[in-house]
Design an enzyme around this catalytic site. Structure first.
Site, PDB file in Angstrom:
ATOM      1  N   CYS A   1       3.816   6.142  18.532  1.00 20.40           N
ATOM      2  CA  CYS A   1       4.992   6.588  19.271  1.00 20.40           C
ATOM      3  C   CYS A   1       5.989   7.152  18.273  1.00 20.40           C
ATOM      4  O   CYS A   1       6.567   6.418  17.482  1.00 20.40           O
ATOM      5  CB  CYS A   1       5.610   5.419  20.011  1.00 20.40           C
ATOM      6  SG  CYS A   1       6.888   5.934  21.140  1.00 20.40           S
TER       7      CYS A   1
ATOM      8  N   SER B   1      -3.358  -3.511  -0.810  1.00 18.53           N
ATOM      9  CA  SER B   1      -2.262  -4.237  -0.185  1.00 18.53           C
ATOM     10  C   SER B   1      -2.754  -5.615   0.269  1.00 18.53           C
ATOM     11  O   SER B   1      -3.770  -5.717   0.957  1.00 18.53           O
ATOM     12  CB  SER B   1      -1.778  -3.428   1.022  1.00 18.53           C
ATOM     13  OG  SER B   1      -0.730  -4.099   1.666  1.00 18.53           O
TER      14      SER B   1
ATOM     15  N   THR C   1      12.824  -7.659  -9.979  1.00 19.05           N
ATOM     16  CA  THR C   1      12.281  -8.987 -10.285  1.00 19.05           C
ATOM     17  C   THR C   1      10.959  -9.183  -9.550  1.00 19.05           C
ATOM     18  O   THR C   1      10.861  -8.899  -8.351  1.00 19.05           O
ATOM     19  CB  THR C   1      13.306 -10.068  -9.861  1.00 19.05           C
ATOM     20  OG1 THR C   1      14.510  -9.813 -10.571  1.00 19.05           O
ATOM     21  CG2 THR C   1      12.799 -11.469 -10.170  1.00 19.05           C
TER      22      THR C   1
ATOM     23  N   ASN D   1      -8.244   3.608   8.312  1.00 12.60           N
ATOM     24  CA  ASN D   1      -7.640   2.485   9.025  1.00 12.60           C
ATOM     25  C   ASN D   1      -7.845   2.532  10.531  1.00 12.60           C
ATOM     26  O   ASN D   1      -7.817   1.521  11.193  1.00 12.60           O
ATOM     27  CB  ASN D   1      -6.139   2.417   8.712  1.00 12.60           C
ATOM     28  CG  ASN D   1      -5.455   3.753   8.755  1.00 12.60           C
ATOM     29  OD1 ASN D   1      -5.858   4.693   8.066  1.00 12.60           O
ATOM     30  ND2 ASN D   1      -4.437   3.875   9.564  1.00 12.60           N
TER      31      ASN D   1
ATOM     32  N   HIS E   1      -1.738  -7.907   2.422  1.00 12.37           N
ATOM     33  CA  HIS E   1      -1.750  -8.432   3.798  1.00 12.37           C
ATOM     34  C   HIS E   1      -2.951  -7.965   4.614  1.00 12.37           C
ATOM     35  O   HIS E   1      -3.136  -8.379   5.751  1.00 12.37           O
ATOM     36  CB  HIS E   1      -0.416  -8.148   4.515  1.00 12.37           C
ATOM     37  CG  HIS E   1      -0.184  -6.727   4.926  1.00 12.37           C
ATOM     38  ND1 HIS E   1      -0.291  -6.302   6.223  1.00 12.37           N
ATOM     39  CD2 HIS E   1       0.159  -5.628   4.208  1.00 12.37           C
ATOM     40  CE1 HIS E   1       0.002  -5.013   6.300  1.00 12.37           C
ATOM     41  NE2 HIS E   1       0.274  -4.575   5.084  1.00 12.37           N
TER      42      HIS E   1
ATOM     43  N   GLY F   1       0.800  -1.215   0.000  1.00 15.59           N
ATOM     44  CA  GLY F   1       0.000   0.000   0.000  1.00 15.59           C
ATOM     45  C   GLY F   1       0.835   1.268   0.000  1.00 15.59           C
ATOM     46  O   GLY F   1       0.519   2.238  -0.698  1.00 15.59           O
ATOM     47  N   SER F   2       1.913   1.267   0.763  1.00 14.77           N
ATOM     48  CA  SER F   2       2.729   2.488   0.853  1.00 14.77           C
ATOM     49  C   SER F   2       3.314   2.832  -0.514  1.00 14.77           C
ATOM     50  O   SER F   2       3.234   3.977  -0.969  1.00 14.77           O
ATOM     51  CB  SER F   2       3.870   2.300   1.864  1.00 14.77           C
ATOM     52  OG  SER F   2       3.327   2.009   3.130  1.00 14.77           O
TER      53      SER F   2
HETATM   54  C1  LIG Z   1      -5.102   3.045   4.823  1.00 16.44           C
HETATM   55  C2  LIG Z   1      -3.738   2.467   4.651  1.00 16.44           C
HETATM   56  N1  LIG Z   1      -2.966   2.891   3.643  1.00 16.44           N
HETATM   57  C3  LIG Z   1      -1.741   2.391   3.441  1.00 16.44           C
HETATM   58  C4  LIG Z   1      -1.202   1.439   4.266  1.00 16.44           C
HETATM   59  C5  LIG Z   1       0.173   0.913   4.000  1.00 16.44           C
HETATM   60  O1  LIG Z   1       0.104  -0.379   3.440  1.00 16.44           O
HETATM   61  P1  LIG Z   1       1.376  -1.332   3.443  1.00 16.44           P
HETATM   62  O2  LIG Z   1       1.536  -1.830   4.840  1.00 16.44           O
HETATM   63  O3  LIG Z   1       1.019  -2.445   2.509  1.00 16.44           O
HETATM   64  O4  LIG Z   1       2.526  -0.551   2.956  1.00 16.44           O
HETATM   65  C6  LIG Z   1      -1.963   0.979   5.349  1.00 16.44           C
HETATM   66  C7  LIG Z   1      -1.402  -0.015   6.294  1.00 16.44           C
HETATM   67  O5  LIG Z   1      -1.695  -0.011   7.460  1.00 16.44           O
HETATM   68  C8  LIG Z   1      -3.268   1.493   5.542  1.00 16.44           C
HETATM   69  O6  LIG Z   1      -4.032   1.095   6.548  1.00 16.44           O
END
Ligand SMILES: Cc1ncc(COP(=O)(O)O)c(C=O)c1O
Length: 386
Positions: free
Chosen positions: A325, A200, A238, A152, A202, A71-72
Site C-alpha cells: 500500500c 539481517s 554505540t 523475499n 530478524h 538489511g536495509s
Molecule cells: C530481501 C530483503 N532485503 C532487505 C530487507 C530489509 O531488511 P531489514 O528489515 O533488516 O532492514 C528485507 C526485509 O524484508 C528483505 O526481505
C-alpha cells in the site's frame, strides 16, 4: 485462540538460545564497548566473539564483518560504497534486477539522481536472472553488480555462484542481498565469489534492528552514518551489544542445523504448495526447485489479496500479500509484475512463509482455511465465474 504464524519472510520469532544469550548484556554487562573499565571491555569482547562467530559461518575473517542496523542499512552501505569506489575510477554504471528489495531499488534510484546509470535486468517467469543477461549488461564503466540471493516474495534462489564467477572474472564488485537466504541456505562467501553481502538477524530468529555487512578485504566501505570511530570508523554509533550477541547466537544455531531445518521446512512447504495447487484458479509464483525452504507464493484469480490477509487473520493465520500500500493506492507487487503476472492477478497474491517452528497440523489448518476463504471472496467477485 489459534495462532499460526506463516509470515517468517517478514520476520521471525526469536529463538530461546538467542534470547538467553542476550540477557546478560542488558542486566550485567551493560557497559559501552568503548569504555576502558571492565564491564565495557567485557562488552567489547562479546562484540569481538560475535564477529568471529558470524565470520566463521560465512567463511570469512572477523574484520570483514561490519555490524549495522539490519538489511536495509547493509544494502545502502554496500551499494553506496561500491558506487563511490567506482566513481573514483570514472565508472558509474550499476547492474541489478527488477525484483530487488526496495532497500536496493531506492538506493539505486538515489544514485541515478547523482549521475549513475543503472541497468535493471528482467527475470524469467520463475523469477530467475539469467547469467547470460548479466554478462551482456556489463560494460567498461560498470562498477557494481548487485543481485539478491533469494527473493523475499516468491522465494526464488538466484544462480549466485555463476553470477559471482562472472563478476570475479571481470574484476567487478558483486554485492548480494542475502537477507532472505542467510541462516536458511548455506553461504560461503569465498566459494561464491561474493565481495559484499547483506544479512539481517530478524529473518533467522534473531533480534530486530541488527544486521551485518560482509565486505571482502580490500573493498573499502564508506561510512553512511558519521560520528564516532566504532566498527573501525565504518559505522558510527554505540554498538547494540545485546542485539549483536543475539544475532551471532541465532546465526550459529541456524547454520548448525541448516540441513535438518531445511529438510523439515521444505517438506511442509511442499505439502502446502501441493494442496494450494489443487485449487482452481490458483497459480504458483516462482518455481518448485530453486526456492527458499519456507516460501509459498500463489496468485488466486478473482480474489483481493488484502481482503484474504484480513480474513486469514480472523482465523488466526498470519500471512502476507504481495501488494504494497503506497500513498493510499494499492500497487501490485513489482516482483509479481516482473514475472509476468497481469496486475489483476497480482492483486490476488498470498505469501505464506514457513519456518522451523511450524508444524504439519498448522499446514493442514492453512489448507482447510485458505480454500474456504478464497471461495467466499470469489462470491463477491465480478470477474470470477468459474
Ligand atoms: C530481501 C530483503 N532485503 C532487505 C530487507 C530489509 O531488511 P531489514 O528489515 O533488516 O532492514 C528485507 C526485509 O524484508 C528483505 O526481505
Amino acid at each position: 485462540m489459534v495462532r499460526v504464524y506463516a509470515d517468517n519472510a517478514a520476520t521471525t520469532k526469536m529463538s530461546r538460545k538467542a534470547i538467553d544469550a542476550m540477557k546478560p548484556y542488558f542486566e550485567e554487562v551493560y557497559g559501552n564497548p568503548s569504555s576502558l573499565y571492565s564491564i565495557g571491555q567485557e562488552a567489547a569482547r562479546a562484540v569481538l566473539v560475535a564477529r568471529e562467530t558470524m565470520a566463521r559461518q560465512l567463511n570469512c575473517e572477523a574484520r570483514e564483518i561490519t555490524f549495522t542496523s539490519g538489511g536495509s542499512e547493509s544494502n545502502n552501505q554496500a551499494i553506496i560504497s561500491a558506487a563511490l569506489i567506482g566513481e573514483k575510477k570514472g565508472k558509474k554504471h550499476i547492474v541489478s534486477s527488477a525484483i530487488e528489495h526496495h532497500a536496493v531499488l531506492s538506493t539505486l534510484k538515489r544514485l541515478e539522481k547523482q549521475g549513475f546509470e543503472v541497468t535493471l535486468l528482467g527475470v524469467d517467469e520463475s523469477g530467475i536472472v539469467s547469467p547470460g543477461d548479466v554478462a551482456a549488461a556489463i560494460r567498461e564503466d560498470t562498477c557494481l553488480v548487485t543481485l539478491m540471493f533469494a527473493n523475499n516474495e516468491i522465494g526464488t534462489i538466484q544462480p549466485v555462484s555463476e553470477l559471482g564467477a562472472i563478476c570475479r572474472a571481470r574484476d567487478l564488485l558483486f554485492h548480494t542481498d542475502a537477507v532472505q537466504a542467510a541462516g536458511h541456505l548455506e553461504i560461503d562467501v569465498k566459494e561464491l565469489n561474493i565481495d559484499l553481502l547483506s544479512l539481517s538477524a530478524h529473518k533467522f530468529h534473531g533480534p530486530k534492528g541488527i544486521g551485518a555487512l560482509y565486505a571482502r578485504k580490500g573493498v573499502e566501505l564508506v561510512s553512511i552514518i558519521e560520528g564516532g570511530a566504532q566498527e573501525r570508523g565504518k559505522r558510527a554509533g554505540t554498538e547494540n551489544v545485546p542485539a549483536i550477541v543475539g544475532m551471532a547466537a541465532a546465526f550459529e544455531e541456524a547454520c548448525e542445523h541448516i540441513h535438518e531445518n531445511s529438510k523439515k521446512v521444505s517438506a511442509l512447504r511442499d505439502s502446502l504448495i501441493d494442496g494450494l495447487s489443487r485449487m482452481s484458479g490458483s497459480v504458483l509464483n516462482g518455481e518448485r526447485e530453486r526456492r527458499l525452504p519456507g516460501n509459498v507464493s500463489f496468485c488466486f484469480e478473482g480474489v483481493d489479496g488484502e481482503a484474504l490477509i484480513l480474513l486469514l487473520d480472523k482465523k488466526g493465520i498470519c500471512a502476507s500479500s504481495g501488494s504494497a500500500c503506497s500513498s493510499g493506492s494499492l500497487e501490485p507487487s513489482h516482483v509479481l509484475l516482473a514475472i509476468g503476472r497481469p496486475p489483476e492477478l497480482a492483486h490476488g497474491s498470498l505469501r505464506l512463509s514457513l519456518g522451523r517452528y511450524n508444524t504439519e497440523e498448522e499446514v493442514d489448518y492453512i489448507l482447510k482455511v485458505v480454500p474456504e476463504l478464497v471461495s467466499y471472496l470469489r462470491g463477491f467477485s465480478p470477474v470470477w465465474n468459474a
